[in-house]
Scaffold this motif. Structure first.
Motif, PDB file in Angstrom:
ATOM      1  N   LEU A 169      -4.978  54.192 -80.262  1.00  6.08           N
ATOM      2  CA  LEU A 169      -4.130  53.165 -79.339  1.00  6.08           C
ATOM      3  C   LEU A 169      -4.520  54.515 -78.034  1.00  6.08           C
ATOM      4  CD1 LEU A 169      -2.915  51.855 -77.426  1.00  6.08           C
ATOM      5  CD2 LEU A 169      -0.495  53.018 -78.322  1.00  6.08           C
ATOM      6  N   PHE A 170      -4.571  55.719 -78.512  1.00 10.38           N
ATOM      7  CA  PHE A 170      -4.776  56.997 -77.326  1.00 10.38           C
ATOM      8  C   PHE A 170      -6.134  56.559 -76.398  1.00 10.38           C
ATOM      9  CE2 PHE A 170      -0.887  58.946 -78.796  1.00 10.38           C
ATOM     10  CZ  PHE A 170      -0.113  59.245 -77.838  1.00 10.38           C
ATOM     11  N   LEU A 171      -7.165  56.904 -77.360  1.00  7.19           N
ATOM     12  CA  LEU A 171      -8.456  56.114 -77.440  1.00  7.19           C
ATOM     13  C   LEU A 171      -9.063  55.269 -76.712  1.00  7.19           C
ATOM     14  CD1 LEU A 171      -9.753  57.956 -80.943  1.00  7.19           C
ATOM     15  CD2 LEU A 171      -9.666  59.202 -79.057  1.00  7.19           C
ATOM     16  N   SER A 172      -8.261  54.045 -77.424  1.00 12.46           N
ATOM     17  CA  SER A 172      -9.044  53.128 -76.447  1.00 12.46           C
ATOM     18  C   SER A 172      -8.212  53.162 -74.779  1.00 12.46           C
ATOM     19  CB  SER A 172      -8.883  51.588 -76.953  1.00 12.46           C
ATOM     20  OG  SER A 172      -6.466  51.426 -77.047  1.00 12.46           O
ATOM     21  N   LEU A 173      -7.225  53.002 -74.585  1.00  9.80           N
ATOM     22  CA  LEU A 173      -6.748  53.900 -72.994  1.00  9.80           C
ATOM     23  C   LEU A 173      -7.898  54.218 -72.483  1.00  9.80           C
ATOM     24  CD1 LEU A 173      -2.722  54.511 -74.157  1.00  9.80           C
ATOM     25  CD2 LEU A 173      -3.967  51.924 -73.025  1.00  9.80           C
ATOM     26  N   ALA A 174      -8.494  54.778 -73.315  1.00  8.52           N
ATOM     27  CA  ALA A 174      -8.884  56.568 -72.769  1.00  8.52           C
ATOM     28  C   ALA A 174     -10.307  55.865 -72.097  1.00  8.52           C
ATOM     29  CB  ALA A 174      -9.362  58.222 -73.750  1.00  8.52           C
ATOM     30  N   ALA A 175     -10.992  55.070 -73.107  1.00  9.86           N
ATOM     31  CA  ALA A 175     -12.521  54.759 -72.842  1.00  9.86           C
ATOM     32  C   ALA A 175     -11.965  53.622 -72.023  1.00  9.86           C
ATOM     33  CB  ALA A 175     -12.309  53.548 -74.330  1.00  9.86           C
ATOM     34  N   ALA A 176     -10.809  52.213 -72.271  1.00 10.47           N
ATOM     35  CA  ALA A 176     -10.764  51.501 -70.605  1.00 10.47           C
ATOM     36  C   ALA A 176     -10.591  51.847 -69.495  1.00 10.47           C
ATOM     37  CB  ALA A 176      -9.243  50.528 -71.609  1.00 10.47           C
ATOM     38  N   ALA A 177      -9.937  53.481 -68.962  1.00  5.55           N
ATOM     39  CA  ALA A 177     -10.366  54.168 -67.500  1.00  5.55           C
ATOM     40  C   ALA A 177     -10.993  54.798 -67.263  1.00  5.55           C
ATOM     41  CB  ALA A 177      -9.016  55.551 -67.386  1.00  5.55           C
ATOM     42  N   GLN A 178     -11.410  54.501 -66.366  1.00  4.81           N
ATOM     43  CA  GLN A 178     -13.283  55.475 -65.712  1.00  4.81           C
ATOM     44  C   GLN A 178     -12.509  57.102 -65.017  1.00  4.81           C
ATOM     45  OE1 GLN A 178     -13.034  52.972 -61.647  1.00  4.81           O
ATOM     46  NE2 GLN A 178     -13.903  51.507 -62.704  1.00  4.81           N
ATOM     47  N   GLU A 179     -13.511  57.223 -65.526  1.00 10.85           N
ATOM     48  CA  GLU A 179     -13.297  59.256 -65.059  1.00 10.85           C
ATOM     49  C   GLU A 179     -12.670  59.783 -63.788  1.00 10.85           C
ATOM     50  OE1 GLU A 179     -16.943  61.861 -65.305  1.00 10.85           O
ATOM     51  OE2 GLU A 179     -15.991  61.711 -67.119  1.00 10.85           O
ATOM     52  N   ALA A 180     -11.656  60.453 -63.422  1.00 14.66           N
ATOM     53  CA  ALA A 180     -11.844  60.874 -62.249  1.00 14.66           C
ATOM     54  C   ALA A 180     -12.960  60.991 -61.488  1.00 14.66           C
ATOM     55  CB  ALA A 180     -10.369  61.571 -62.186  1.00 14.66           C
ATOM     56  N   ASP A 181     -12.937  60.842 -60.060  1.00 15.45           N
ATOM     57  CA  ASP A 181     -13.484  61.566 -59.355  1.00 15.45           C
ATOM     58  C   ASP A 181     -14.187  63.008 -59.099  1.00 15.45           C
ATOM     59  OD1 ASP A 181     -14.926  58.738 -59.091  1.00 15.45           O
ATOM     60  OD2 ASP A 181     -13.966  58.223 -57.793  1.00 15.45           O
ATOM     61  N   VAL A 182     -12.232  63.381 -59.180  1.00 17.21           N
ATOM     62  CA  VAL A 182     -12.757  65.046 -58.507  1.00 17.21           C
ATOM     63  C   VAL A 182     -11.624  65.880 -59.517  1.00 17.21           C
ATOM     64  CG1 VAL A 182     -12.721  64.487 -56.030  1.00 17.21           C
ATOM     65  CG2 VAL A 182     -10.462  64.317 -57.491  1.00 17.21           C
ATOM     66  N   ALA A 183     -12.309  67.078 -59.438  1.00 15.99           N
ATOM     67  CA  ALA A 183     -10.726  67.199 -60.812  1.00 15.99           C
ATOM     68  C   ALA A 183      -9.982  67.871 -60.142  1.00 15.99           C
ATOM     69  CB  ALA A 183     -11.253  69.628 -60.182  1.00 15.99           C
ATOM     70  N   SER A 184      -9.233  67.533 -61.527  1.00 15.62           N
ATOM     71  CA  SER A 184      -7.434  67.000 -61.094  1.00 15.62           C
ATOM     72  C   SER A 184      -6.934  68.583 -61.132  1.00 15.62           C
ATOM     73  CB  SER A 184      -7.669  66.426 -63.111  1.00 15.62           C
ATOM     74  OG  SER A 184      -7.410  67.428 -63.826  1.00 15.62           O
ATOM     75  N   PRO A 185      -5.168  67.987 -61.016  1.00 15.39           N
ATOM     76  CA  PRO A 185      -4.960  69.012 -60.454  1.00 15.39           C
ATOM     77  C   PRO A 185      -4.000  69.518 -61.896  1.00 15.39           C
ATOM     78  CG  PRO A 185      -3.709  67.120 -59.613  1.00 15.39           C
ATOM     79  CD  PRO A 185      -4.941  66.480 -59.800  1.00 15.39           C
ATOM     80  N   GLN A 186      -3.746  70.631 -62.130  1.00 13.87           N
ATOM     81  CA  GLN A 186      -3.709  72.124 -63.245  1.00 13.87           C
ATOM     82  C   GLN A 186      -2.016  71.810 -63.247  1.00 13.87           C
ATOM     83  OE1 GLN A 186      -5.792  72.396 -65.298  1.00 13.87           O
ATOM     84  NE2 GLN A 186      -7.181  71.472 -64.356  1.00 13.87           N
ATOM     85  N   THR A 187      -1.534  70.950 -64.364  1.00 14.10           N
ATOM     86  CA  THR A 187      -0.593  70.717 -64.322  1.00 14.10           C
ATOM     87  C   THR A 187       0.653  71.291 -65.448  1.00 14.10           C
ATOM     88  OG1 THR A 187      -0.593  68.810 -65.784  1.00 14.10           O
ATOM     89  CG2 THR A 187      -0.324  67.598 -63.617  1.00 14.10           C
ATOM     90  N   LEU A 188      -0.166  72.523 -66.021  1.00 13.38           N
ATOM     91  CA  LEU A 188      -0.043  72.996 -67.282  1.00 13.38           C
ATOM     92  C   LEU A 188      -1.128  74.307 -67.419  1.00 13.38           C
ATOM     93  CD1 LEU A 188       2.079  72.559 -69.569  1.00 13.38           C
ATOM     94  CD2 LEU A 188       0.726  72.103 -70.470  1.00 13.38           C
ATOM     95  N   LEU A 189      -0.532  74.962 -67.593  1.00 12.92           N
ATOM     96  CA  LEU A 189      -1.315  76.330 -67.824  1.00 12.92           C
ATOM     97  C   LEU A 189      -1.851  76.285 -68.981  1.00 12.92           C
ATOM     98  CD1 LEU A 189       0.201  79.010 -65.723  1.00 12.92           C
ATOM     99  CD2 LEU A 189      -1.524  77.489 -65.141  1.00 12.92           C
ATOM    100  N   ILE A 190      -1.201  76.930 -69.977  1.00  6.73           N
ATOM    101  CA  ILE A 190      -1.077  76.686 -72.122  1.00  6.73           C
ATOM    102  C   ILE A 190       0.322  76.135 -72.284  1.00  6.73           C
ATOM    103  CG2 ILE A 190      -1.263  78.066 -74.129  1.00  6.73           C
ATOM    104  CD1 ILE A 190      -2.411  80.488 -72.478  1.00  6.73           C
ATOM    105  N   ASP A 191       1.524  77.086 -71.767  1.00  7.03           N
ATOM    106  CA  ASP A 191       3.379  76.341 -72.511  1.00  7.03           C
ATOM    107  C   ASP A 191       3.786  76.277 -70.182  1.00  7.03           C
ATOM    108  OD1 ASP A 191       2.025  76.047 -75.367  1.00  7.03           O
ATOM    109  OD2 ASP A 191       2.708  78.158 -75.561  1.00  7.03           O
ATOM    110  N   VAL A 192       3.046  77.404 -70.188  1.00  3.27           N
ATOM    111  CA  VAL A 192       3.945  76.368 -69.149  1.00  3.27           C
ATOM    112  C   VAL A 192       3.286  75.982 -67.925  1.00  3.27           C
ATOM    113  CG1 VAL A 192       3.581  78.676 -66.799  1.00  3.27           C
ATOM    114  CG2 VAL A 192       4.528  79.362 -68.999  1.00  3.27           C
ATOM    115  N   PRO A 193       4.169  75.678 -67.556  1.00  4.19           N
ATOM    116  CA  PRO A 193       3.964  73.952 -66.511  1.00  4.19           C
ATOM    117  C   PRO A 193       3.752  74.708 -65.002  1.00  4.19           C
ATOM    118  CG  PRO A 193       6.687  74.124 -66.486  1.00  4.19           C
ATOM    119  CD  PRO A 193       6.028  75.264 -67.724  1.00  4.19           C
ATOM    120  N   THR A 194       2.748  74.453 -64.261  1.00  3.77           N
ATOM    121  CA  THR A 194       2.506  74.428 -62.678  1.00  3.77           C
ATOM    122  C   THR A 194       3.470  73.244 -61.900  1.00  3.77           C
ATOM    123  OG1 THR A 194       0.818  73.412 -62.313  1.00  3.77           O
ATOM    124  CG2 THR A 194       0.348  74.939 -62.781  1.00  3.77           C
TER     125      THR A 194
END
Length: 235
Positions: free
Chosen positions: A12-37
């Motif tokens: 299910l996760f993989l099919s959702l990823a395949a159905a979407a289009q790749e983002a055009d720009v670098a995405s915001p870093q919402t998470l470092l390792i465990d720490v949220p930004t």
């Protein structure tokens, strides 16, 4: 029964990823390792984060930018998925949510509030986790000193019944376009229970990043090495 559930859930996760289009720009870093930004995904963005960690466990996290400044998501972990173990177990799914309440300015940091239910380090004998969930949190993020150096800090309440307050802080140093160096001090309530984590992220494409990190540095047998693959798309 658990083994039969693994394939359709991850498909299910993989099919959702395949159905979407790749983002055009670098995405915001919402998470470092465990720490949220304080950063959030843009509206109509979706992030697939796969973490491989201790005991052959794998966790898949799925986050959506549903409306401006608001993200919601869920995560699913499978214990001892990697390897030849006979004790594969699908753990209880968790969810996460974040609302960026302030964008920040030249003097003040960006501010976000959220909830993160993810937990790591499951023990099948005690049926307990080594790490508590982040729970409810407040995160602040701001670029400091030099371009590309972002600092995040905040406070979280892991268990609403115990009312124990924890603190966290982290830094991300962007290294040109190829990636970033990561450092964080998490779960700060007492020195013994706090976690020092160090890692690095490599941007394979603007939408795909590979991270490696060491968690719980200085904690002896509790030290843990992890790998993460993050893919961001538009839907």
């Amino acid at each position: 029964m658990f083994k039969k559930c693994i394939v359709p859930l991850f498909c299910l996760f993989l099919s959702l990823a395949a159905a979407a289009q790749e983002a055009d720009v670098a995405s915001p870093q919402t998470l470092l390792i465990d720490v949220p930004t304080a950063a959030v995904l843009d509206k109509y963005q979706v992030s697939f984060l796969t973490r491989a960690y201790a005991d052959g466990s794998v966790m898949e996290s799925l986050d959506f930018g549903v409306i401006p400044q608001v993200n919601i998501g869920m995560s699913l972990a499978v214990y001892e998925l990697v390897g030849n173990s006979d004790h594969i177990k699908v753990l209880t799914p968790d969810f996460q949510a974040k609302w960026k309440v302030y964008d920040g300015n030249l003097y003040l940091p960006a501010i976000a509030i959220g909830y993160d239910g993810r937990r790591y380090g499951y023990n099948r004998h005690t049926k307990k986790y080594l790490d508590d969930r982040k729970g409810g949190y407040l995160a602040l993020t701001r670029e400091i000193f030099v371009p590309g150096l972002d600092a995040s800090a905040g406070v979280n309440l892991s268990d609403f019944d115990r009312h124990d307050v924890y603190f966290f802080m982290g830094m991300s140093l962007r290294v040109q376009e190829w990636g970033a160096l990561l450092a964080e001090w998490d779960n700060i309530n007492s020195i013994r229970d706090s976690r020092l984590n160090l890692g690095a992220r490599v941007n394979i494409t603007p939408a795909l990043a590979l991270s490696g990190a060491v968690r719980r540095i200085g904690r002896g047998d509790e030290n843990e090495r992890i790998l993460q693959l993050r893919y961001v798309t538009n839907f």
